[in-house]
Design an enzyme around this catalytic site. Structure first.
Site, mmCIF file in Angstrom:
data_model
loop_
_atom_site.group_PDB
_atom_site.id
_atom_site.type_symbol
_atom_site.label_atom_id
_atom_site.label_comp_id
_atom_site.label_asym_id
_atom_site.label_seq_id
_atom_site.Cartn_x
_atom_site.Cartn_y
_atom_site.Cartn_z
ATOM 1 N N CYS A 2 106.036 27.035 55.077
ATOM 2 C CA CYS A 2 104.919 26.014 54.808
ATOM 3 C C CYS A 2 104.103 25.645 55.801
ATOM 4 C CB CYS A 2 105.641 24.755 53.997
ATOM 5 S SG CYS A 2 106.479 24.774 52.687
ATOM 6 N N ARG A 27 101.850 33.178 58.593
ATOM 7 C CA ARG A 27 103.085 32.914 58.272
ATOM 8 C C ARG A 27 103.700 33.120 56.874
ATOM 9 N NH1 ARG A 27 105.220 28.614 61.158
ATOM 10 N NH2 ARG A 27 106.083 27.606 59.383
ATOM 11 N N TRP A 71 105.288 27.616 50.708
ATOM 12 C CA TRP A 71 106.238 28.654 50.777
ATOM 13 C C TRP A 71 107.450 27.588 49.805
ATOM 14 C CZ3 TRP A 71 106.926 33.605 51.898
ATOM 15 C CH2 TRP A 71 108.174 34.364 51.879
ATOM 16 N N ASN A 97 106.718 19.547 54.806
ATOM 17 C CA ASN A 97 107.475 20.828 54.963
ATOM 18 C C ASN A 97 109.125 20.662 55.136
ATOM 19 O OD1 ASN A 97 105.170 22.239 55.298
ATOM 20 N ND2 ASN A 97 105.431 22.650 57.362
ATOM 21 N N GLY A 98 109.707 21.468 54.661
ATOM 22 C CA GLY A 98 111.224 21.079 54.703
ATOM 23 C C GLY A 98 111.810 20.900 53.353
ATOM 24 N N GLU A 468 124.455 48.279 59.628
ATOM 25 C CA GLU A 468 123.254 47.610 59.737
ATOM 26 C C GLU A 468 122.856 47.705 61.323
ATOM 27 O OE1 GLU A 468 120.916 46.444 58.320
ATOM 28 O OE2 GLU A 468 120.050 44.869 59.436
ATOM 29 N N LYS A 472 119.346 49.173 62.250
ATOM 30 C CA LYS A 472 118.370 48.342 63.225
ATOM 31 C C LYS A 472 117.929 49.085 64.423
ATOM 32 C CE LYS A 472 117.357 45.862 61.312
ATOM 33 N NZ LYS A 472 117.297 45.255 60.048
ATOM 34 N N GLU A 475 115.575 52.152 63.450
ATOM 35 C CA GLU A 475 114.191 51.486 62.817
ATOM 36 C C GLU A 475 113.275 51.190 64.215
ATOM 37 O OE1 GLU A 475 114.064 48.845 59.224
ATOM 38 O OE2 GLU A 475 115.333 48.049 60.652
ATOM 39 N N HIS A 491 137.776 61.829 61.521
ATOM 40 C CA HIS A 491 137.522 63.027 60.486
ATOM 41 C C HIS A 491 136.227 63.623 60.579
ATOM 42 C CE1 HIS A 491 141.196 61.371 58.608
ATOM 43 N NE2 HIS A 491 140.713 60.152 58.739
ATOM 44 N N LYS A 590 106.917 46.649 55.366
ATOM 45 C CA LYS A 590 107.765 45.633 55.084
ATOM 46 C C LYS A 590 108.198 45.301 53.547
ATOM 47 C CE LYS A 590 109.726 41.790 56.433
ATOM 48 N NZ LYS A 590 110.888 42.073 56.951
#
Ligand code: F6R
Length: 595
Positions: A2, A27, A71, A97-98, A468, A472, A475, A491, A590
Site C-alpha cells: 500500500c 510498487r 494492496w 498501511n500495515g 531453487e 536463481k 536466471e 549416479h 514476471k
C-alpha cells in the site's frame, strides 16, 4: 504494498495527491482513493488504478487531504474496501498501511456498539475507534486508540473541521516532507521528491501533527520528540528502490518483514481461516518454477508435520499425471495468481471435484477469485523478475498450513505444534542474521562469477533449496546451474566435476549432515571448488569445503529459508559481478500467462 500520501498547505491538494499516487504506482496496488477537506470532507475511491480514480473526475476543492493505493490483505480489492475510510459520522477520514493484528476483537466491540461498518478491512476499524475516542483533539484520539492496537501501521487521519494531518507509524514506513508553508507525508520518498527533499523519518511508536506551518512529533505516551530532518540527495529512480541498486536486492532485504507479515495474526493460534477445508487423505501441491520448489518442500512438510501423504506436481504436468482425477486437496502455489499453467491445473482439479487452497501473493488475482480457500502470502509486490521474498513467504505459509493440518489431523501433539510455531516466530530474526552477513557472501561471488557451470546440492529439506539456488543463479547470471539431491551425484553428474565446476553444498547441522560431508569430499576429490552453506559454529565443514557461508542455527525444517536467503544473495552478487541486467533477465517475464 500500500502507498500513503498526504498534503497540507496553500495549494489545491487534489492534483498533488494524484500526482504523488502516480509516483507510487511502481510498487503495485489494486485500488486507489483520495479524501480532501474543503467545505466538506470529500472522498473518491475505487478498485483499480489511479487512472480509474481520475476517470471518475473528482473535482475536490481544498488545501489539505490524503491519498492511498491499496494492496489488498483483508478483503478483496473492491470499491468499498479501498481507502480512505470515513467514520460513521463522516467527520474523520483515514488511510492505513500495515495489518492490525487484534482487529477481530476491536471490530466486535464496534459491532456490539452498533457502529455500521462498510468494509471487510482491518483499517476501517481504526477510523471508527478514533471517532468514538475523539474529544476535540485528533492527535489525542489517535494516540488513545493506537495504545490499544497491536500490529503494524502507517496511518494518516484528517478531520473535516481541523486544519491538520495526524500521522503515526509502527513497523510500516512513514516519512514527512518539510517545506515552507506546506508539508507532505508519504509511505515512500519518491511520492514527495518533486516537492521537497527535506525529510523526517517517523520512527516506530511516533505520531506527528502537520499544519501548513509546523510539524510536531510525539510518542505514544505523549512526550514530544525533537524534529530531525535529512536532505535527500537521491534521484527519483534511486528512491523507488529505497537506495538499493536493484529491486531484487531490496526485495531480498525485505524478507524479515515479508515473513513477519505472513505470520501476523496467524500465530500462535494457527488461525488461517481455513476451518471449512475438509481434512484430506491425500494432498497434491501444484505450481511452476520457484513456486514449484516451495511445493516440493511443502510435500515433505505435509507428510512430516501433517501426516498426510502428498505429492508435488508441476502444474504444466498435472493434467497428464495419474493423480489428476483424485478428489482430496490441491494446494496451488503462485506468487502472481495469474500463471496459466497453475490456473489450468486448478480448473481441472476443481472440475474433478477436488478442494483447492491457493497460496498466493496477489489478492484479487485470478487464482484467488477462482478458488474457495485462500492463504495469502503477504510479501508485498515483487518487482524484480526473479522471485525472492515471495518464495520464502510461500515456505512460511506452507509451514503454517502443515502445522494447522497436523493439529487437526492429530498428527502432532499440541506441544509439538507450539514448539514449531515458536521456532517460526524466530525466523525473521534469523533471516536478518543471514542478511547481516551479506559482505562475506559478496566476496564469495567472485569464485563463481567466471564459471560456465555450477552445481547445487542438498538433501531432504534442502533438496528443493538446491534446485531453487540453481534456478536463481541461471536466471539472473546466465551461468548454467543444476540442482541435485546430493545422493545422486555418484549416479551421473559427478562425471562433469572438475576444477571449473563449483559446487554449492547446503550442509546444515541436521540428520543429513554426515552424508552431505561425504558428498563434499567426493566433489573435492575431483578438484571441484566447494562452497558450503553451513551452520554457525560448525568447525568440521571448514576442513572439507573451500569456503563456508554461515547461516544461523535453526529448527532443521526451517533451514531452507535461511539457506535460500544466502543463495539469493550469492546469485545476486554473481550476476552483478558479471554485469547482468538483474531485475529484468533476458527472455523472462514476471507473470507467465501462456501455457
Ligand atoms: C523464478 C520465478 C518463476 C516463477 C514461476 C511461477 O524466479 O519467478 O519461476 O516462480 O513463473 O510464477 P507464479 O509464482 O507467479 O505462479
Amino acid at each position: 504494498m500500500c502507498g500513503i500520501v498526504g498534503y497540507i498547505g496553500a495549494q489545491q491538494a487534489q492534483p498533488i495527491l494524484l500526482d504523488s499516487l502516480h509516483r507510487l504506482e511502481y510498487r503495485g496496488y489494486d485500488s486507489a482513493g483520495i479524501a480532501v477537506v474543503g467545505d466538506t470532507l470529500q472522498v473518491e475511491k475505487c478498485a483499480g488504478k489511479v487512472s480509474a480514480l481520475e476517470a471518475k473526475h473528482p473535482h475536490f476543492s481544498g488545501t489539505w487531504g490524503i491519498g492511498h493505493t491499496r494492496w489488498a490483505t483483508h478483503g478483496p480489492p473492491t470499491d468499498s474496501n479501498a481507502h480512505p475510510f470515513l467514520d460513521a459520522t463522516g467527520q474523520f477520514a483515514l488511510i492505513h498501511n500495515g495489518i492490525i493484528e487484534n482487529y477481530q476483537g476491536l471490530r466486535q466491540e464496534l459491532v456490539t456498539a452498533g457502529v455500521p461498518l462498510t468494509s471487510q478491512t482491518d483499517s476501517e476499524v481504526l477510523v471508527q475507534l478514533i471517532a468514538r475516542a475523539d474529544k476535540g483533539d485528533t492527535l489525542a484520539a489517535v494516540r488513545s486508540v493506537l495504545n490499544r492496537v497491536e500490529g503494524s501501521y502507517g496511518i494518516v487521519v484528517i478531520h473535516r473541521g481541523r486544519q491538520e494531518l495526524v500521522a503515526a507509524r509502527n513497523q510500516s514506513p512513514l516519512v514527512i516532507g518539510l517545506s515552507t508553508g506546506e508539508q507532505f507525508v508519504a509511505s515512500d520518498i519518491p511520492a514527495m521528491l518533486r516537492y521537497t527533499n527535506e525529510m523526517v523519518y517517523l520512527q516506530d511508536g511516533q505520531l506527528a501533527r502537520l499544519t501548513p506551518s509546523s510539524v510536531e512529533i510525539s510518542d505514544l505516551a505523549g512526550a514530544s520528540v525533537p524534529l530531525r530532518s535529512e536532505t535527500i540527495t537521491w534521484n527519483a529512480e534511486d528512491a523507488e528502490r529505497g537506495g538499493y541498486e536493484h529491486f531484487m536486492l531490496k526485495e531480498i532485504f525485505e524478507q524479515p518483514k515479508a515473513i513477519l507479515e505472513t505470520m501476523l495474526e496467524r500465530v500462535p493460534d494457527l488461525d488461517l481461516g481455513l476451518e471449512t477445508v475438509r481434512l484430506p487423505r491425500r494432498i497434491r501441491l501444484v505450481a511452476c518454477g520457484t513456486a514449484f520448489h516451495a511445493a516440493m518442500l511443502g510435500k515433505v512438510l505435509m507428510e512430516q508435520i501433517a501426516g498426510i501423504p502428498s505429492e508435488a506436481i508441476l502444474a504444466s504436468e498435472f493434467t497428464f499425471s495419474g493423480a489428476v482425477g483424485e478428489p482430496g486437496l490441491v494446494i496451488a502455489i503462485s506468487q502472481s495468481g495469474e500463471t496459466l499453467d497453475t490456473l489450468s491445473a486448478v480448473r481441472e482439479a476443481r472440475r474433478r471435484g477436488a478442494q483447492v487452497v491457493a497460496v498466493c501473493n496477489v489478492m484479487g488475482s485470478t487464482l484467488t477469485r477462482e478458488t474457495e480457500h485462500v492463504l495469502m502470502t503477504r510479501a508485498g509486490p515483487e518487482i524484480g523478475v526473479a522471485a525472492t521474498k515471495t518464495f520464502t513467504s510461500q515456505l512460511v505459509a506452507l509451514y503454517l498450513l502443515a502445522a494447522y493440518l497436523g493439529r487437526r489431523n492429530r498428527h502432532l501433539e499440541a506441544e509439538q505444534v507450539s514448539r514449531l510455531v515458536a521456532e517460526l516466530r524466530r525466523l525473521p530474526r534469523l533471516v536478518q542474521g543471514v542478511l547481516d552477513n551479506h559482505q562475506a557472501i559478496q566476496m564469495t561471488a567472485e569464485w563463481i562469477a567466471s564459471a560456465k557451470d555450477a552445481f547445487f546440492i542438498g538433501r531432504q529439506f534442502n533438496y528443493p533449496t538446491a534446485l531453487e539456488g540453481a534456478l536463481k543463479l541461471k536466471e539472473i547470471s546466465y551461468i548454467h546451474a543444476e540442482g541435485y539431491a546430493a545422493g545422486e551425484l555418484k549416479h551421473g553428474p559427478i562425471a562433469l566435476f572438475g576444477k571449473d565446476t563449483p559446487v554449492i553444498a547446503i550442509v546444515p547441522k541436521d540428520e543429513t549432515y554426515a552424508k552431505m560431508i561425504n558428498a563434499i569430499r567426493e566433489s573435492g576429490a575431483r578438484g571441484t571448488p566447494v562452497i558450503a552453506i553451513a551452520t554457525e559454529g560448525d568447525q568440521e565443514v571448514a576442513q572439507v569445503a573451500d569456503i563456508v557461508i554461515r547461516i544461523p542455527e535453526s529448527e532443521p525444517r526451517l533451514s531452507p529459508v535461511l539457506a535460500t536467503v544466502a543463495l539469493q544473495l550469492l546469485s545476486y552478487y554473481v550476476a552483478k559481478y558479471r554485469g547482468c541486467e538483474i531485475d529484468k533477465p533476458r527472455n523472462l517475464a514476471k507473470s507467465v500467462t501462456v501455457e
